[in-house]
Structure formats: structure tokens, C-alpha cells
Design a protein around this motif. Sequence first.
Motif, PDB file in Angstrom:
ATOM      1  N   GLY A 140       1.048  -1.287   0.005  1.00  0.00           N
ATOM      2  CA  GLY A 140       0.068  -0.043  -0.016  1.00  0.00           C
ATOM      3  C   GLY A 140       0.838   1.407   0.173  1.00  0.00           C
ATOM      4  N   GLU A 141       2.249   1.092   0.118  1.00  0.00           N
ATOM      5  CA  GLU A 141       3.237   2.327  -0.078  1.00  0.00           C
ATOM      6  C   GLU A 141       3.063   2.960  -1.234  1.00  0.00           C
ATOM      7  OE1 GLU A 141       5.843  -1.005  -1.213  1.00  0.00           O
ATOM      8  OE2 GLU A 141       3.996  -0.553   0.196  1.00  0.00           O
ATOM      9  N   GLU A 142       3.692   4.333  -1.546  1.00  0.00           N
ATOM     10  CA  GLU A 142       3.839   4.871  -2.618  1.00  0.00           C
ATOM     11  C   GLU A 142       4.993   4.432  -3.160  1.00  0.00           C
ATOM     12  OE1 GLU A 142       4.635   8.956  -4.406  1.00  0.00           O
ATOM     13  OE2 GLU A 142       2.715   8.848  -3.136  1.00  0.00           O
ATOM     14  N   ALA A 143       5.084   3.768  -4.412  1.00  0.00           N
ATOM     15  CA  ALA A 143       6.320   3.114  -5.076  1.00  0.00           C
ATOM     16  C   ALA A 143       6.412   4.010  -6.488  1.00  0.00           C
ATOM     17  CB  ALA A 143       6.226   1.739  -5.338  1.00  0.00           C
ATOM     18  N   HIS A 144       7.511   3.698  -7.183  1.00  0.00           N
ATOM     19  CA  HIS A 144       7.780   4.148  -8.446  1.00  0.00           C
ATOM     20  C   HIS A 144       8.691   3.287  -9.301  1.00  0.00           C
ATOM     21  CE1 HIS A 144      11.640   6.243  -7.813  1.00  0.00           C
ATOM     22  NE2 HIS A 144      11.116   6.595  -6.208  1.00  0.00           N
ATOM     23  N   THR A 145       8.453   3.546 -10.445  1.00  0.00           N
ATOM     24  CA  THR A 145       9.570   2.948 -11.663  1.00  0.00           C
ATOM     25  C   THR A 145      10.714   3.781 -11.631  1.00  0.00           C
ATOM     26  OG1 THR A 145       8.712   4.313 -13.351  1.00  0.00           O
ATOM     27  CG2 THR A 145       7.806   2.031 -12.937  1.00  0.00           C
ATOM     28  N   TYR A 146      11.739   3.543 -12.052  1.00  0.00           N
ATOM     29  CA  TYR A 146      13.095   4.012 -12.414  1.00  0.00           C
ATOM     30  C   TYR A 146      13.558   4.399 -13.980  1.00  0.00           C
ATOM     31  CZ  TYR A 146      13.778   3.540  -7.517  1.00  0.00           C
ATOM     32  OH  TYR A 146      13.434   3.825  -5.831  1.00  0.00           O
ATOM     33  N   PRO A 147      13.918   5.343 -14.357  1.00  0.00           N
ATOM     34  CA  PRO A 147      14.428   5.289 -15.935  1.00  0.00           C
ATOM     35  C   PRO A 147      15.470   4.323 -16.030  1.00  0.00           C
ATOM     36  CG  PRO A 147      14.210   7.582 -14.834  1.00  0.00           C
ATOM     37  CD  PRO A 147      14.050   6.709 -13.729  1.00  0.00           C
ATOM     38  N   GLY A 148      15.034   3.265 -16.860  1.00  0.00           N
ATOM     39  CA  GLY A 148      16.080   2.137 -17.238  1.00  0.00           C
ATOM     40  C   GLY A 148      15.591   1.038 -16.384  1.00  0.00           C
ATOM     41  N   ASP A 149      14.471   1.174 -15.882  1.00  0.00           N
ATOM     42  CA  ASP A 149      14.056  -0.105 -14.914  1.00  0.00           C
ATOM     43  C   ASP A 149      13.175  -0.972 -15.706  1.00  0.00           C
ATOM     44  OD1 ASP A 149      13.182  -1.657 -12.946  1.00  0.00           O
ATOM     45  OD2 ASP A 149      11.761  -0.039 -11.995  1.00  0.00           O
ATOM     46  N   VAL A 150      13.190  -2.176 -15.453  1.00  0.00           N
ATOM     47  CA  VAL A 150      12.348  -3.207 -16.345  1.00  0.00           C
ATOM     48  C   VAL A 150      11.240  -3.361 -15.734  1.00  0.00           C
ATOM     49  CG1 VAL A 150      12.295  -5.659 -16.904  1.00  0.00           C
ATOM     50  CG2 VAL A 150      14.567  -4.818 -16.913  1.00  0.00           C
ATOM     51  N   CYS A 151      10.082  -3.094 -16.422  1.00  0.00           N
ATOM     52  CA  CYS A 151       8.632  -3.153 -15.875  1.00  0.00           C
ATOM     53  C   CYS A 151       7.618  -3.763 -16.373  1.00  0.00           C
ATOM     54  CB  CYS A 151       8.137  -1.339 -15.771  1.00  0.00           C
ATOM     55  SG  CYS A 151       9.414  -0.325 -14.648  1.00  0.00           S
ATOM     56  N   GLY A 152       6.550  -3.843 -15.980  1.00  0.00           N
ATOM     57  CA  GLY A 152       5.457  -4.508 -16.483  1.00  0.00           C
ATOM     58  C   GLY A 152       4.242  -3.623 -16.342  1.00  0.00           C
ATOM     59  N   ARG A 153       3.260  -3.285 -17.302  1.00  0.00           N
ATOM     60  CA  ARG A 153       2.042  -2.685 -17.073  1.00  0.00           C
ATOM     61  C   ARG A 153       0.911  -3.493 -17.446  1.00  0.00           C
ATOM     62  NH1 ARG A 153       4.440   2.369 -20.361  1.00  0.00           N
ATOM     63  NH2 ARG A 153       4.227   1.271 -22.222  1.00  0.00           N
TER      64      ARG A 153
END
Length: 219
Positions: A140-153
Motif C-alpha cells: 500500500g506504500e507509494e512506489a515508482h519505477t526508475y528510468p532504465g528499470d524493467v517494468c510491466g504494466r
Amino acid sequence: MLNIRKDPALTQRGIPFGLVEVRYPDPAAWRAEDFYALAETGLAGLKERFAQYDRKAVFSEHPYSRFFKKFKKTYPVMLQLESFLLKGRPFPRSSPAAEVPFLAELMTLVLSGAHDVQGVQGEICLYSALEKEPFPGMRGEEAHTYPGDVCGRDEGGVIFSMIAGADERTCVKPGSRHVFYPVFGVPDQPPEALREPMEQIARYARTLSPGAEVESMVL
């Protein structure tokens, strides 16, 4: 299997991605004690394997540790391993479907995760983040991606970041039965490097529930 694709920009970085999708039967049919017994055997083997553990020798050139350092982060699997080897913390016993990849991480030192397929909205796109994108973290905490991060949406937003972890909506919960386990790669890593952790996850899932339906693929 899940409807999942890799963005061309991520493909160009030579980052492989593994996926193990598991359909578990009713938890009443699970053999949790068999899984935890396997975990204890594995942890005993780790203590023998790393009897003379030295962080620098194991992780200074480890590809995942080097990748996390680029983001000024400490590789979480290293900390997990040290919590067992140096602090004597027991293996968790609260949500076995979520603990399947946790055990695989300790045994292979390769990063993975766990998500509830029922929480996924539409297609999943794997991509390389260009900026900090906020999303609710798994607690439930606020998180974020990072430039160059490997992500999924998916159609509802970010569901995981290799650096920041899983989101709240799709993270595995005690009642989750249809689960997918991402296995993360790093730049210029051969896809074959993900096979062992994927096979470990499949093995642990079938130990937890011999009736589980397991599918896997590497993108």
C-alpha cells in the motif's frame, strides 16, 4: 497463458524475461508441509554451500547486484540470503504460493516475483521505463519505477518494477490460486540463464500442489 508482450525498446536491450504460470487447485489439496520440508532441506544445503560466505566474493561481480547498483540500490536477494546465513532467520510460513519464488531466489540468486492473475487487467506489456512512474506498492506504500528499470504494466497501470517490486492490486495474497511468477533477466544475459530458476519454481509449485497446472515461457 497470460497475454503478454515485450516492448521493442526492452527487446533491444537484450534483457530476457521468464514467466511461470501456475493454476493451483483448492488450497485444501495443497501439501504445504511437503513444500516447507523441501525448503528446509534446501536451506540446510545453502548453509553448507556458503559455510565460508563472503559478500564480495559472491556478489561483487554478480550481474544482478551490478544492475541494482546502477540505481543506487542493494540487490534484495543478497539481503535475503544474508538474513538466513548470518542472522539465522527462519523461512517464512504465511503464504506458500508467494514463498515458492522466494525459495527459488535463495537457491539460484536470480530475482523473481509473484502475482495473482485474477488481478490483471487485459494484456501485460513488458517495457523499459523512461521516467519515474508512481504506483501503489504491494503493502500500500507509494512506489515508482526508475528510468532504465524493467517494468510491466496492464490496462490498469504499472503492476511491477524490477527495482521497486510488485504492485498492491496484483500481488499474491493468501487465497490466490491462479498465479504467475516473473523471472527477471538483466541486459545482455542469455535466455538460458533463466531456465534453472524457472524449473525450480515449477518444481516447488508441484511440490506444494501435485495437481497444479504449470506453463512457462521465456520472452
